[in-house]
Design a protein around this motif. Structure first.
Motif, PDB file in Angstrom:
ATOM      1  N   HIS A 242       0.832  -1.207   0.000  1.00  0.00           N
ATOM      2  CA  HIS A 242       0.000   0.000   0.000  1.00  0.00           C
ATOM      3  C   HIS A 242       0.863   1.252   0.000  1.00  0.00           C
ATOM      4  O   HIS A 242       0.659   2.174  -0.794  1.00  0.00           O
ATOM      5  CB  HIS A 242      -0.917  -0.035   1.221  1.00  0.00           C
ATOM      6  N   HIS A 243       1.863   1.292   0.884  1.00  0.00           N
ATOM      7  CA  HIS A 243       2.739   2.464   0.970  1.00  0.00           C
ATOM      8  C   HIS A 243       3.621   2.591  -0.268  1.00  0.00           C
ATOM      9  O   HIS A 243       3.822   3.697  -0.782  1.00  0.00           O
ATOM     10  CB  HIS A 243       3.604   2.373   2.230  1.00  0.00           C
ATOM     11  N   LEU A 244       4.162   1.477  -0.748  1.00  0.00           N
ATOM     12  CA  LEU A 244       5.080   1.529  -1.882  1.00  0.00           C
ATOM     13  C   LEU A 244       4.377   1.967  -3.155  1.00  0.00           C
ATOM     14  O   LEU A 244       4.930   2.735  -3.950  1.00  0.00           O
ATOM     15  CB  LEU A 244       5.740   0.160  -2.091  1.00  0.00           C
ATOM     16  N   SER A 245       3.163   1.492  -3.377  1.00  0.00           N
ATOM     17  CA  SER A 245       2.429   1.891  -4.579  1.00  0.00           C
ATOM     18  C   SER A 245       2.146   3.389  -4.563  1.00  0.00           C
ATOM     19  O   SER A 245       2.183   4.051  -5.603  1.00  0.00           O
ATOM     20  CB  SER A 245       1.120   1.102  -4.699  1.00  0.00           C
ATOM     21  N   ALA A 246       1.887   3.936  -3.380  1.00  0.00           N
ATOM     22  CA  ALA A 246       1.672   5.385  -3.271  1.00  0.00           C
ATOM     23  C   ALA A 246       2.954   6.149  -3.574  1.00  0.00           C
ATOM     24  O   ALA A 246       2.924   7.234  -4.170  1.00  0.00           O
ATOM     25  CB  ALA A 246       1.170   5.740  -1.872  1.00  0.00           C
TER      26      ALA A 246
END
Length: 428
Positions: A242-246
């Motif tokens: 979730h964080h990396l895709s953002a």
């Protein structure tokens, strides 16, 4: 539906703009997928044909619903135990059922969303950096270190690894060069040489078989492998993704942790009944596919079509050919993927989303979002928490241990702040 239409338009536009980059990016995670999938298939711990067909289907659905190059990769903790203990198919899928069942409950109850808000960003970054460095270490120890100047064969040795590494360096500044695609095709050509005519794939139409695990098999898979996979899936395959895709794709809608969790659960609660390998979405795979050019869901959809075609037409006969794939080339791809994932740690104190001053839901990208300035002491504390997480993860080869170590260090820091505050008030 409006969101899906928007993602579909982006998928099509991106594929038309840079088709070779999307194809190359789709192959970026092969360094993780191939070794584990092949070894499990050779040990008769999974059905290779079913794994190819169903994971290909999940690739396509992932591209449609998420619109980003989200990988479908093996559950590594389960794969490691299944390989070392030579699990049966029933035991392997039972481990997947266990992890998927817990993740499903976390998703529908909102616990995953709660975890995202309460887990400190330095700990999440530490999980990502630790996972990246774990890939680098794995590439060196299991794939590259055993190679010699002429061993194990003329088509798989240290010179080939050096060639692949130099090619990686030369193409780093040329994102349009489809490095992963070219290396994959080279490896496939070498695989035909290594496998020999007797081990080439033959036409075998896919015939799925229903599998119902016995209670002893379910108990073994659940207790010995499934429970150990839960923290890894929750932290690295859901929250870190979730964080990396953002961070990597701020112009596209970021998948929620609940939707990623439901995706992981559904894939395994369906695929396990037919002997498919337990799979998840991983931050390492996302970083790898991004590193080699993937920028939309079109990349994983193309990979899915290719896997379905192979699984339906050739099935189990592919085992020997894939087993011969050169470790020298796979090792360099894994190395590059690990370094790409570890690089996200550089944004810990500048660009991290927990530093945003505005509403996170309305932010567009880290560069355009106003952020809080950190003091030198705060920066050091955040670095310390991140590296404590990395150290615990690498030392014990366990995401859960790294997570606890990072939280413990963060908690100790908070206690020190409270102690200083109380002492100051007492003096007053």
């Amino acid at each position: 539906m409006s969101k899906i239409r928007r993602l579909h338009a982006n998928n099509v536009a991106t594929l038309r703009k840079s088709p070779l980059s999307e194809i190359s990016g789709s192959l970026g995670d092969l360094g993780t997928l191939l070794p584990l999938m092949i070894t499990l298939a050779v040990n008769n711990s999974i059905s290779l044909s079913t794994t190819l067909v169903l994971s290909g289907l999940w690739n396509i659905l992932t591209g449609v619903f998420f619109g980003i190059p989200l990988p479908v990769q093996p559950m590594k903790a389960i794969a490691a135990v299944a390989i070392s203990r030579k699990f049966s198919v029933e035991e392997t899928v039972s481990a997947g059922f266990t992890t998927a069942g817990v993740v499903f409950l976390f998703s529908i109850t909102g616990l995953l969303q709660w975890f995202t808000h309460v887990i400190p960003t330095p700990v999440v970054k530490g999980i990502q950096v630790g996972a990246g460095l774990s890939l680098v270490i794995s590439a060196g120890t299991s794939l590259l270190q055993p190679l010699g100047w002429s061993q194990p064969s003329a088509a798989d040795n240290l010179p080939w690894a050096i060639f692949a590494f130099l090619s990686l360096l030369l193409t780093q500044g040329s994102p349009r060069v489809p490095y992963a695609l070219l290396i994959f095709l080279l490896g496939l050509l070498l695989s035909f040489t290594l496998a020999g005519s007797a081990n080439l794939p033959s036409f075998q139409l896919w015939r799925p078989h229903f599998i119902l695990p016995s209670w002893p098999a379910f108990r073994t898979g659940a207790l010995d492998a499934g429970l150990g996979q839960i923290p890894l899936t929750t932290l690295n395959s859901i929250i870190a993704v979730h964080h990396l895709s953002a961070d990597l794709l701020p112009h596209l809608p970021t998948p929620s942790v609940s939707s990623i969790g439901l995706s992981v659960a559904i894939m395994n609660l369906i695929g396990g009944w037919f002997g498919a390998m337990p799979v998840c979405h991983g931050s390492g795979g996302l970083a790898a596919q991004f590193r080699f050019g993937a920028r939309s869901g079109a990349s994983v959809m193309l990979l899915g079509l290719f896997k379905i075609l192979l699984g339906v037409m050739f099935g189990e006969s592919l085992v020997q050919l894939l087993r011969a794939y050169p470790k020298s080339l796979l090792g360099i791809m894994v190395l590059a993927a690990g370094l790409e994932l570890a690089k996200v740690g550089e944004s810990l104190n500048h660009g991290a989303r927990d530093l945003d001053l505005g509403d996170e839901s309305t932010s567009t990208s880290p560069e355009h979002q106003q952020q809080r300035e950190l003091s030198e002491k705060e920066r050091k504390e955040r670095w310390n928490v991140m590296f404590m997480t990395v150290g615990g993860l690498l030392a014990f080869r366990n995401d859960g241990v790294g997570f606890v170590a990072g939280l413990g260090d963060r908690g100790a820091g908070e206690r020190r702040k409270w102690a200083c505050w109380l002492m100051m008030n007492d003096d007053e």
